[in-house]
Every structure is written in structure tokens, then in C-alpha cells.
Design a protein around this motif. Structure first.
Motif, PDB file in Angstrom:
ATOM      1  N   LEU A  39       0.704  -1.190   0.046  1.00 27.88           N
ATOM      2  CA  LEU A  39       0.171   0.016   0.093  1.00 27.88           C
ATOM      3  C   LEU A  39       0.919   1.194  -0.230  1.00 27.88           C
ATOM      4  O   LEU A  39       0.446   2.213  -0.840  1.00 27.88           O
ATOM      5  CB  LEU A  39      -1.039   0.130   1.043  1.00 27.88           C
ATOM      6  CG  LEU A  39      -2.230  -0.832   1.238  1.00 27.88           C
ATOM      7  CD1 LEU A  39      -2.677  -0.838   2.526  1.00 27.88           C
ATOM      8  CD2 LEU A  39      -3.389  -0.138   0.133  1.00 27.88           C
ATOM      9  N   ALA A  40       1.811   1.154   0.817  1.00 29.99           N
ATOM     10  CA  ALA A  40       2.764   2.269   0.964  1.00 29.99           C
ATOM     11  C   ALA A  40       3.388   2.479  -0.489  1.00 29.99           C
ATOM     12  O   ALA A  40       3.757   3.839  -0.960  1.00 29.99           O
ATOM     13  CB  ALA A  40       3.917   2.096   1.980  1.00 29.99           C
ATOM     14  N   ALA A  41       3.835   1.619  -1.178  1.00 29.23           N
ATOM     15  CA  ALA A  41       4.492   1.851  -2.479  1.00 29.23           C
ATOM     16  C   ALA A  41       3.523   2.426  -3.711  1.00 29.23           C
ATOM     17  O   ALA A  41       3.811   3.264  -4.280  1.00 29.23           O
ATOM     18  CB  ALA A  41       4.884   0.437  -2.878  1.00 29.23           C
ATOM     19  N   PHE A  71      -4.334  -7.913  12.559  1.00 32.72           N
ATOM     20  CA  PHE A  71      -5.199  -6.549  12.491  1.00 32.72           C
ATOM     21  C   PHE A  71      -4.537  -5.381  13.097  1.00 32.72           C
ATOM     22  O   PHE A  71      -4.760  -4.351  12.569  1.00 32.72           O
ATOM     23  CB  PHE A  71      -6.710  -6.898  12.775  1.00 32.72           C
ATOM     24  CG  PHE A  71      -7.236  -7.796  11.822  1.00 32.72           C
ATOM     25  CD1 PHE A  71      -7.779  -7.616  10.630  1.00 32.72           C
ATOM     26  CD2 PHE A  71      -7.457  -9.320  12.339  1.00 32.72           C
ATOM     27  CE1 PHE A  71      -8.438  -8.425   9.648  1.00 32.72           C
ATOM     28  CE2 PHE A  71      -8.080 -10.330  11.329  1.00 32.72           C
ATOM     29  CZ  PHE A  71      -8.446  -9.765  10.126  1.00 32.72           C
ATOM     30  N   ALA A  72      -3.953  -5.595  14.523  1.00 35.30           N
ATOM     31  CA  ALA A  72      -3.608  -4.203  15.036  1.00 35.30           C
ATOM     32  C   ALA A  72      -2.717  -3.438  14.112  1.00 35.30           C
ATOM     33  O   ALA A  72      -2.765  -2.518  13.882  1.00 35.30           O
ATOM     34  CB  ALA A  72      -3.201  -4.698  16.284  1.00 35.30           C
ATOM     35  N   ALA A  73      -1.669  -4.259  13.888  1.00 31.76           N
ATOM     36  CA  ALA A  73      -0.462  -3.776  12.769  1.00 31.76           C
ATOM     37  C   ALA A  73      -0.985  -3.231  11.708  1.00 31.76           C
ATOM     38  O   ALA A  73      -0.803  -1.960  11.039  1.00 31.76           O
ATOM     39  CB  ALA A  73       0.529  -4.650  12.527  1.00 31.76           C
ATOM     40  N   LEU A  74      -1.949  -3.714  10.935  1.00 26.42           N
ATOM     41  CA  LEU A  74      -2.503  -3.721   9.689  1.00 26.42           C
ATOM     42  C   LEU A  74      -3.446  -2.119   9.774  1.00 26.42           C
ATOM     43  O   LEU A  74      -3.254  -1.436   9.047  1.00 26.42           O
ATOM     44  CB  LEU A  74      -3.409  -4.642   9.076  1.00 26.42           C
ATOM     45  CG  LEU A  74      -4.088  -4.385   7.762  1.00 26.42           C
ATOM     46  CD1 LEU A  74      -2.889  -4.071   6.526  1.00 26.42           C
ATOM     47  CD2 LEU A  74      -4.820  -5.565   7.307  1.00 26.42           C
ATOM     48  N   VAL A  75      -4.226  -2.031  10.979  1.00 21.83           N
ATOM     49  CA  VAL A  75      -5.189  -0.780  11.078  1.00 21.83           C
ATOM     50  C   VAL A  75      -4.132   0.260  11.382  1.00 21.83           C
ATOM     51  O   VAL A  75      -4.242   1.393  10.924  1.00 21.83           O
ATOM     52  CB  VAL A  75      -5.733  -1.179  12.231  1.00 21.83           C
ATOM     53  CG1 VAL A  75      -6.388   0.081  12.896  1.00 21.83           C
ATOM     54  CG2 VAL A  75      -7.175  -2.355  12.031  1.00 21.83           C
ATOM     55  N   GLN A  76      -2.885   0.031  11.895  1.00 16.94           N
ATOM     56  CA  GLN A  76      -2.107   1.331  12.224  1.00 16.94           C
ATOM     57  C   GLN A  76      -1.466   1.707  11.065  1.00 16.94           C
ATOM     58  O   GLN A  76      -1.157   3.123  10.718  1.00 16.94           O
ATOM     59  CB  GLN A  76      -1.006   0.670  13.382  1.00 16.94           C
ATOM     60  CG  GLN A  76      -0.118   1.832  13.690  1.00 16.94           C
ATOM     61  CD  GLN A  76       1.049   1.377  14.723  1.00 16.94           C
ATOM     62  OE1 GLN A  76       1.230   0.273  15.185  1.00 16.94           O
ATOM     63  NE2 GLN A  76       1.830   2.179  15.278  1.00 16.94           N
ATOM     64  N   ALA A  77      -1.102   0.486  10.327  1.00 16.14           N
ATOM     65  CA  ALA A  77      -0.422   1.137   9.038  1.00 16.14           C
ATOM     66  C   ALA A  77      -1.298   1.783   8.120  1.00 16.14           C
ATOM     67  O   ALA A  77      -1.037   2.825   7.374  1.00 16.14           O
ATOM     68  CB  ALA A  77       0.147  -0.267   8.089  1.00 16.14           C
ATOM     69  N   GLY A  80      -1.628   5.314   8.982  1.00 12.01           N
ATOM     70  CA  GLY A  80      -0.743   5.926   8.837  1.00 12.01           C
ATOM     71  C   GLY A  80      -0.722   6.567   7.224  1.00 12.01           C
ATOM     72  O   GLY A  80       0.061   7.443   6.887  1.00 12.01           O
ATOM     73  N   LEU A  81      -1.645   5.870   6.443  1.00  9.00           N
ATOM     74  CA  LEU A  81      -1.536   6.241   5.058  1.00  9.00           C
ATOM     75  C   LEU A  81      -2.901   7.015   4.788  1.00  9.00           C
ATOM     76  O   LEU A  81      -3.446   7.228   3.902  1.00  9.00           O
ATOM     77  CB  LEU A  81      -1.777   4.913   4.165  1.00  9.00           C
ATOM     78  CG  LEU A  81      -0.376   4.133   4.131  1.00  9.00           C
ATOM     79  CD1 LEU A  81      -0.890   2.666   3.432  1.00  9.00           C
ATOM     80  CD2 LEU A  81       0.717   4.890   3.561  1.00  9.00           C
ATOM     81  N   ARG A  82      -3.297   7.749   5.719  1.00  6.52           N
ATOM     82  CA  ARG A  82      -4.363   8.643   5.724  1.00  6.52           C
ATOM     83  C   ARG A  82      -5.567   7.999   5.600  1.00  6.52           C
ATOM     84  O   ARG A  82      -6.502   8.410   4.655  1.00  6.52           O
ATOM     85  CB  ARG A  82      -4.054   9.761   4.831  1.00  6.52           C
ATOM     86  CG  ARG A  82      -3.082  10.618   5.163  1.00  6.52           C
ATOM     87  CD  ARG A  82      -2.761  11.843   4.071  1.00  6.52           C
ATOM     88  NE  ARG A  82      -3.725  13.021   4.291  1.00  6.52           N
ATOM     89  CZ  ARG A  82      -4.177  13.408   3.439  1.00  6.52           C
ATOM     90  NH1 ARG A  82      -4.725  12.587   2.394  1.00  6.52           N
ATOM     91  NH2 ARG A  82      -5.209  14.281   3.545  1.00  6.52           N
ATOM     92  N   THR A  83      -6.220   6.869   5.910  1.00  4.60           N
ATOM     93  CA  THR A  83      -7.302   6.222   5.923  1.00  4.60           C
ATOM     94  C   THR A  83      -7.938   5.768   7.469  1.00  4.60           C
ATOM     95  O   THR A  83      -6.972   5.878   8.365  1.00  4.60           O
ATOM     96  CB  THR A  83      -7.228   4.741   5.184  1.00  4.60           C
ATOM     97  OG1 THR A  83      -6.472   3.970   6.058  1.00  4.60           O
ATOM     98  CG2 THR A  83      -6.357   5.031   3.747  1.00  4.60           C
ATOM     99  N   GLN A  84      -9.224   5.452   7.352  1.00  5.92           N
ATOM    100  CA  GLN A  84      -9.837   5.194   8.602  1.00  5.92           C
ATOM    101  C   GLN A  84     -10.420   3.603   8.403  1.00  5.92           C
ATOM    102  O   GLN A  84     -11.444   3.865   8.013  1.00  5.92           O
ATOM    103  CB  GLN A  84     -10.942   6.167   8.904  1.00  5.92           C
ATOM    104  CG  GLN A  84     -10.370   7.584   9.133  1.00  5.92           C
ATOM    105  CD  GLN A  84      -9.453   7.738   9.970  1.00  5.92           C
ATOM    106  OE1 GLN A  84      -9.620   6.956  11.016  1.00  5.92           O
ATOM    107  NE2 GLN A  84      -8.347   8.458  10.089  1.00  5.92           N
ATOM    108  N   PRO A  85      -9.683   2.642   8.714  1.00  5.88           N
ATOM    109  CA  PRO A  85     -10.044   1.404   8.916  1.00  5.88           C
ATOM    110  C   PRO A  85     -11.369   1.169   9.843  1.00  5.88           C
ATOM    111  O   PRO A  85     -11.210   1.430  10.938  1.00  5.88           O
ATOM    112  CB  PRO A  85      -9.133   0.244   9.266  1.00  5.88           C
ATOM    113  CG  PRO A  85      -7.874   1.208   9.070  1.00  5.88           C
ATOM    114  CD  PRO A  85      -8.346   2.831   9.428  1.00  5.88           C
ATOM    115  N   VAL A  86     -12.692   0.928   9.325  1.00  6.38           N
ATOM    116  CA  VAL A  86     -13.917   0.588  10.209  1.00  6.38           C
ATOM    117  C   VAL A  86     -14.482  -0.587  10.038  1.00  6.38           C
ATOM    118  O   VAL A  86     -15.010  -1.055  11.200  1.00  6.38           O
ATOM    119  CB  VAL A  86     -14.921   1.705   9.753  1.00  6.38           C
ATOM    120  CG1 VAL A  86     -14.290   3.077   9.929  1.00  6.38           C
ATOM    121  CG2 VAL A  86     -15.063   1.666   8.147  1.00  6.38           C
TER     122      VAL A  86
END
Length: 245
Positions: A39-41, A71-77, A80-86
């Protein structure tokens, strides 16, 4: 003491249903680090690609995987990319339970779209969603300019736009996109993975073009033979080609 029994009780809120645009992230691996890196790339060339968009994690493709998802790491990432996992959908019972523990809600699974004799196009303008009749099966036609912040998605169809797509506007189609005017915003064809989809414009000067998930932004300047001229965008394998018409 006087008591008013005839007046209407007043409340400080109303409860209404709402339909909001959501970005679906379809997982193809359970490796949270690999997902975050990919995603970052993808957004490296366009840091403004996401604008605090709500995100739905689709686990359909990995629901049979034995490896757990962090999921905790994925949500944090994702944050960090300016999204809001819901929300999350399509996972196994264990995956859904782990997602819930990370603060994600369960979203209903959506059955594949079926061809209908008459479909509807959803035109999303920030938080306003309007149903617009489709004039013919398999094709959505928009004959008005699209301003910055507006989004049109032709679900299961081609999209034809007869007016300018301004910078900051977004046109999306599961099939082809035809813009018979300047294309200055974002154009995403083959949104559900159709690698044969194409983008056509009589004046190509886009913010972003994408076919089946492979994209190019204006960070890479277009060649003189296609910039501001009639051109098409298509895939050759995994390479995005931009060619004059």
C-alpha cells in the motif's frame, strides 16, 4: 405549577440511515507487513491519494488461510496512510473474531453483481449519494461537468462522460471509460480487475489513470504526443501503455 401536556416532545438528535462511500482493500495475503508495504508503495507517488477515507477490509480471498492476520498492525499502517479502517467482511470465524478484537466491525458480504435490464449509477458528491437512471444496459452516460470532490462509479458497466472531468474529480468503471472532453481528474477503469478495460479521452491531462489496479500519476509527466491530446490508456501484461488515438 403549570404543566404543558399538549406540546410535542423535542429531542436533540435524529436517527437516519446513511449510504457513504467506502474504499475496499482486498487482501491477497495474510502477511500484514507485506500488505502495508504494498500500500505504501502504491501511494508513494501520490501522497494525497487517500483523504481520510473509510476503509473496508475484504478477506474473501484469504478466508481459508491458516496464518493469522495481525489486524492491529494492519489498522495502524492504514491509518498512517491517511485512511480510517472501520469494517471487515468475508473472513473465517477466527479472522472475523480477531478483526473485531482490533476494533473493526463486521460488514455484510455482498453477492456478485448480476446483469439487470436496467441498472443505476451512484454519483457520490462527498457525503451525498444520488441514484441516477442508466439509459441503456451496460453503459452509464454522464453529460454534465464533474467538479473537484465528485465521484461517479459505473458498477458492472462502461462509463461515458460528455463533459470535463475536473482536477480532483474521480470517474470509476468496472469496464471502459470514455471521456469526450478534457480528462483532468482521476480515471479508474477495470475497477474489479478487468485487464482488458481501457480509458479513452479526447484531451488527456489526468491527475491519475488506472486499469485493473495498475496506475500512473502526474508525478511522471506524460509524453508530448499524448498530453492534452486524444489518447487511450490500456494494459500490456502488467505494463500501463498510454498511446495517441
Amino acid at each position: 405549577m403549570a404543566v404543558d401536556t399538549a406540546g410535542t416532545t423535542r429531542t436533540h438528535l435524529d436517527l437516519k440511515s446513511a449510504q457513504l462511500p467506502v474504499v475496499a482493500v482486498v487482501l491477497k495475503t495474510t502477511d500484514a507487513a507485506a500488505i502495508a508495504s504494498d500500500l505504501a508503495a502504491r501511494v508513494a507517488d501520490d501522497p494525497e491519494f487517500f483523504d481520510n477515507d473509510p476503509v473496508l477490509l475484504d478477506l474473501t480471498a484469504v478466508q481459508g488461510e491458516a496464518r493469522p492476520i495481525d489486524f492491529a498492525a494492519l489498522v495502524q499502517a492504514l491509518r498512517g496512510l491517511r485512511t480510517q479502517p472501520v469494517a471487515v467482511r468475508g473472513g473465517s470465524a477466527e479472522q472475523m473474531q480477531a478483526a473485531h478484537a482490533a476494533g473493526l466491525i463486521a460488514a455484510p458480504d455482498v453477492a456478485p453483481a448480476r446483469a439487470q435490464p436496467r441498472e443505476a449509477m451512484r454519483e457520490i458528491v462527498r457525503e451525498v449519494q444520488v441514484e441516477v437512471p442508466v439509459p441503456a444496459p451496460g453503459t452509464v452516460v454522464v453529460d454534465k461537468p464533474l467538479r473537484s470532490g465528485q465521484q461517479v462509479y459505473a458498477r458492472g458497466a462502461d462509463l461515458v462522460v460528455m463533459a470535463v472531468v475536473s482536477f480532483g474529480a474521480e470517474v470509476i468503471a468496472d469496464g471502459n471509460i470514455h471521456v469526450y472532453a478534457p480528462l483532468r481528474g482521476r480515471a479508474i477503469a477495470g475497477a474489479r480487475g478487468d485487464t482488458s478495460a481501457r480509458i479513452f479521452s479526447t484531451c488527456l491531462e489526468p491527475q491519475l489513470v488506472s486499469v485493473a489496479g495498475i496506475y500512473r500519476t502526474t508525478e511522471t509527466e506524460l509524453p508530448d504526443n499524448v498530453r492534452g491530446k486524444p489518447a487511450q490508456v490500456r494494459l500490456d501484461g502488467e505494463k500501463l501503455l498510454i498511446e495517441p488515438l
